[in-house]
Motif scaffolding. Structure first.
Motif, PDB file in Angstrom:
ATOM      1  N   UNK A 155      23.974 -56.208  50.832  1.00  0.00           N
ATOM      2  CA  UNK A 155      24.317 -55.847  49.458  1.00  0.00           C
ATOM      3  C   UNK A 155      23.099 -55.390  48.656  1.00  0.00           C
ATOM      4  N   UNK A 156      21.903 -55.768  49.088  1.00  0.00           N
ATOM      5  CA  UNK A 156      20.685 -55.398  48.361  1.00  0.00           C
ATOM      6  C   UNK A 156      20.021 -54.150  48.929  1.00  0.00           C
ATOM      7  N   UNK A 157      20.673 -53.488  49.874  1.00  0.00           N
ATOM      8  CA  UNK A 157      20.077 -52.326  50.519  1.00  0.00           C
ATOM      9  C   UNK A 157      19.739 -51.218  49.521  1.00  0.00           C
ATOM     10  N   UNK A 158      18.583 -50.612  49.703  1.00  0.00           N
ATOM     11  CA  UNK A 158      18.198 -49.464  48.887  1.00  0.00           C
ATOM     12  C   UNK A 158      18.943 -48.202  49.307  1.00  0.00           C
ATOM     13  N   UNK A 159      19.510 -48.229  50.521  1.00  0.00           N
ATOM     14  CA  UNK A 159      20.207 -47.061  51.044  1.00  0.00           C
ATOM     15  C   UNK A 159      19.291 -46.005  51.630  1.00  0.00           C
ATOM     16  N   UNK A 160      17.996 -46.285  51.707  1.00  0.00           N
ATOM     17  CA  UNK A 160      17.046 -45.296  52.217  1.00  0.00           C
ATOM     18  C   UNK A 160      17.202 -45.102  53.722  1.00  0.00           C
ATOM     19  N   UNK A 161      16.928 -43.881  54.158  1.00  0.00           N
ATOM     20  CA  UNK A 161      16.989 -43.556  55.581  1.00  0.00           C
ATOM     21  C   UNK A 161      15.647 -43.746  56.281  1.00  0.00           C
ATOM     22  N   UNK A 162      14.594 -44.035  55.528  1.00  0.00           N
ATOM     23  CA  UNK A 162      13.259 -44.145  56.105  1.00  0.00           C
ATOM     24  C   UNK A 162      12.554 -45.386  55.579  1.00  0.00           C
ATOM     25  N   UNK A 163      11.583 -45.870  56.339  1.00  0.00           N
ATOM     26  CA  UNK A 163      10.758 -46.965  55.855  1.00  0.00           C
ATOM     27  C   UNK A 163       9.953 -46.478  54.653  1.00  0.00           C
ATOM     28  N   UNK A 164       9.776 -47.314  53.648  1.00  0.00           N
ATOM     29  CA  UNK A 164       9.086 -46.874  52.432  1.00  0.00           C
ATOM     30  C   UNK A 164       7.572 -46.847  52.603  1.00  0.00           C
ATOM     31  N   UNK A 165       6.894 -46.204  51.656  1.00  0.00           N
ATOM     32  CA  UNK A 165       5.445 -46.310  51.585  1.00  0.00           C
ATOM     33  C   UNK A 165       5.081 -47.794  51.511  1.00  0.00           C
ATOM     34  N   UNK A 166       4.030 -48.172  52.177  1.00  0.00           N
ATOM     35  CA  UNK A 166       3.632 -49.580  52.197  1.00  0.00           C
ATOM     36  C   UNK A 166       4.106 -50.308  53.427  1.00  0.00           C
ATOM     37  N   UNK A 167       5.043 -49.746  54.178  1.00  0.00           N
ATOM     38  CA  UNK A 167       5.449 -50.362  55.436  1.00  0.00           C
ATOM     39  C   UNK A 167       4.287 -50.287  56.422  1.00  0.00           C
ATOM     40  N   UNK A 168       4.178 -51.299  57.267  1.00  0.00           N
ATOM     41  CA  UNK A 168       3.105 -51.328  58.254  1.00  0.00           C
ATOM     42  C   UNK A 168       3.546 -52.137  59.461  1.00  0.00           C
ATOM     43  N   UNK A 169       2.645 -52.339  60.411  1.00  0.00           N
ATOM     44  CA  UNK A 169       2.894 -53.272  61.507  1.00  0.00           C
ATOM     45  C   UNK A 169       2.275 -54.603  61.084  1.00  0.00           C
ATOM     46  N   UNK A 170       3.119 -55.559  60.785  1.00  0.00           N
ATOM     47  CA  UNK A 170       2.619 -56.838  60.289  1.00  0.00           C
ATOM     48  C   UNK A 170       2.062 -57.719  61.386  1.00  0.00           C
ATOM     49  N   UNK A 171       2.691 -57.674  62.564  1.00  0.00           N
ATOM     50  CA  UNK A 171       2.189 -58.453  63.696  1.00  0.00           C
ATOM     51  C   UNK A 171       2.712 -57.896  65.004  1.00  0.00           C
ATOM     52  N   UNK A 172       2.114 -58.342  66.078  1.00  0.00           N
ATOM     53  CA  UNK A 172       2.537 -58.011  67.430  1.00  0.00           C
ATOM     54  C   UNK A 172       2.759 -59.318  68.177  1.00  0.00           C
ATOM     55  N   UNK A 173       3.860 -59.415  68.906  1.00  0.00           N
ATOM     56  CA  UNK A 173       4.185 -60.638  69.661  1.00  0.00           C
ATOM     57  C   UNK A 173       4.205 -60.277  71.136  1.00  0.00           C
ATOM     58  N   UNK A 174       3.470 -61.046  71.941  1.00  0.00           N
ATOM     59  CA  UNK A 174       3.269 -60.754  73.358  1.00  0.00           C
ATOM     60  C   UNK A 174       3.875 -61.825  74.248  1.00  0.00           C
ATOM     61  N   UNK A 175       4.344 -61.389  75.413  1.00  0.00           N
ATOM     62  CA  UNK A 175       4.753 -62.306  76.470  1.00  0.00           C
ATOM     63  C   UNK A 175       3.595 -62.399  77.470  1.00  0.00           C
ATOM     64  N   UNK A 176       3.065 -63.595  77.672  1.00  0.00           N
ATOM     65  CA  UNK A 176       1.879 -63.789  78.495  1.00  0.00           C
ATOM     66  C   UNK A 176       2.207 -64.688  79.682  1.00  0.00           C
ATOM     67  N   UNK A 177       1.300 -64.721  80.645  1.00  0.00           N
ATOM     68  CA  UNK A 177       1.540 -65.544  81.837  1.00  0.00           C
ATOM     69  C   UNK A 177       0.971 -66.944  81.705  1.00  0.00           C
ATOM     70  N   UNK A 178      -0.082 -67.105  80.905  1.00  0.00           N
ATOM     71  CA  UNK A 178      -0.763 -68.397  80.746  1.00  0.00           C
ATOM     72  C   UNK A 178      -1.102 -68.558  79.280  1.00  0.00           C
ATOM     73  N   UNK A 179      -0.394 -69.453  78.603  1.00  0.00           N
ATOM     74  CA  UNK A 179      -0.569 -69.590  77.157  1.00  0.00           C
ATOM     75  C   UNK A 179      -1.974 -70.066  76.805  1.00  0.00           C
TER      76      UNK A 179
END
Length: 279
Positions: A155-179
């Motif tokens: 219900x709060x959607x802006x209706x935009x078709x694209x990510x807005x200015x200010x969007x970024x990659x906040x983090x990366x999550x990896x699957x590893x063999x040895x924690x």
């Protein structure tokens, strides 16, 4: 290190993520129409996508690379961060209209949507709650996985078709063999601080962010990365932090490749990390 502390400056951030892909045209169409990235540059074998003119994702055609096996370490998800709930609602609408949502969670520090791209690379699209609302204690942050009310978000959607200015990659999550080995590399060598731990997982960050890198062994991966999927990801550091990272890497006996922006190193699962100097 003391719980939650990092050797990297707090203005360290994730920069770009690069994926080796098979069907470049299909992946470009997916990341533009569903995720909402824009094409910033394109050749026959590579595409640079981003938001607000900022490059976030590199797609590189890798026809000689085999599909990632169930045993190989690699990407769990790339997490695209949007600045507000309206943008997250718009992302939900795009995914529900054109693709398939695999999950939606309230993590107490953020609200997140989950999906897979056409070549089974995991994706998170999320927005952070204000930092003063994050539950913290003893240098750690209290994340959780709770249901997300999708109707209210929609219900709060802006209706935009694209990510807005200010969007970024906040983090990366990896699957590893040895924690333990992966945690030692990202904490002791690169200099991130552990911000949260779950069974079979650790979440690390520079400064007081909830996490820039997530690590997990939930799927029981047993082999280093070799197939399609994550090619490299980038941590962007201030210029005066690069030398200290280079020194720690050298002390650990890890090979370093010099790049135009900084250095490239590989973690214990052969996943490539670029340490680049920010502008």
């Amino acid at each position: 290190m003391t719980a939650g502390t990092s050797l990297l400056p707090p203005d360290t951030a994730v920069g770009r993520v690069a994926l080796r892909v098979d069907d470049l045209d299909r992946l470009v169409d997916f990341y533009t129409s569903v995720v909402g990235l824009a094409v910033l540059a394109r050749t026959d074998d590579q595409a640079t996508l981003g938001a607000g003119g900022r490059p976030l994702l590199e797609l590189v055609r890798g026809p000689d690379a085999h599909p990632r096996s169930r045993e190989e370490a690699g990407l769990f998800h790339t997490a695209f961060r949007v600045p507000d709930r309206a943008a997250l609602g718009a992302a939900l609408s795009r995914v529900e209209t054109s693709w398939q949502l695999t999950g939606a969670s309230d993590h107490r520090v953020s609200e997140a949507l989950y999906l897979w791209d056409p070549e089974d690379n995991g994706i998170e699209i999320y927005r952070d709650f204000p930092r003063e609302e994050w539950p913290t204690a003893d240098g750690r942050v209290g994340m959780d996985t709770l249901p997300l009310e999708r109707d209210a978000l929609r219900a709060e959607s802006s209706g935009d078709d694209a990510l807005p200015d200010g969007a970024d990659v906040g983090h990366v999550h990896l699957e590893v063999t040895d924690l333990d080995a992966a945690r030692a590399f990202y904490e002791d060598t690169l200099g991130l601080g552990v911000r949260a731990e779950w069974t079979g997982a650790a979440f690390l960050a520079a400064g007081d962010y909830h996490h820039h890198v997530g690590l997990n062994v939930w799927s029981g991966r047993t082999a280093p990365a070799a197939g399609r999927g994550l090619d490299w990801f980038e941590l962007v550091v201030p210029a005066d932090a690069l030398a200290a990272v280079r020194d720690r890497v050298a002390e650990a006996g890890i090979a370093v490749t010099e790049t135009a922006e900084g250095i490239l190193v590989r973690d214990p699962d052969r996943l490539a990390v670029r340490i680049s100097v920010g502008e």
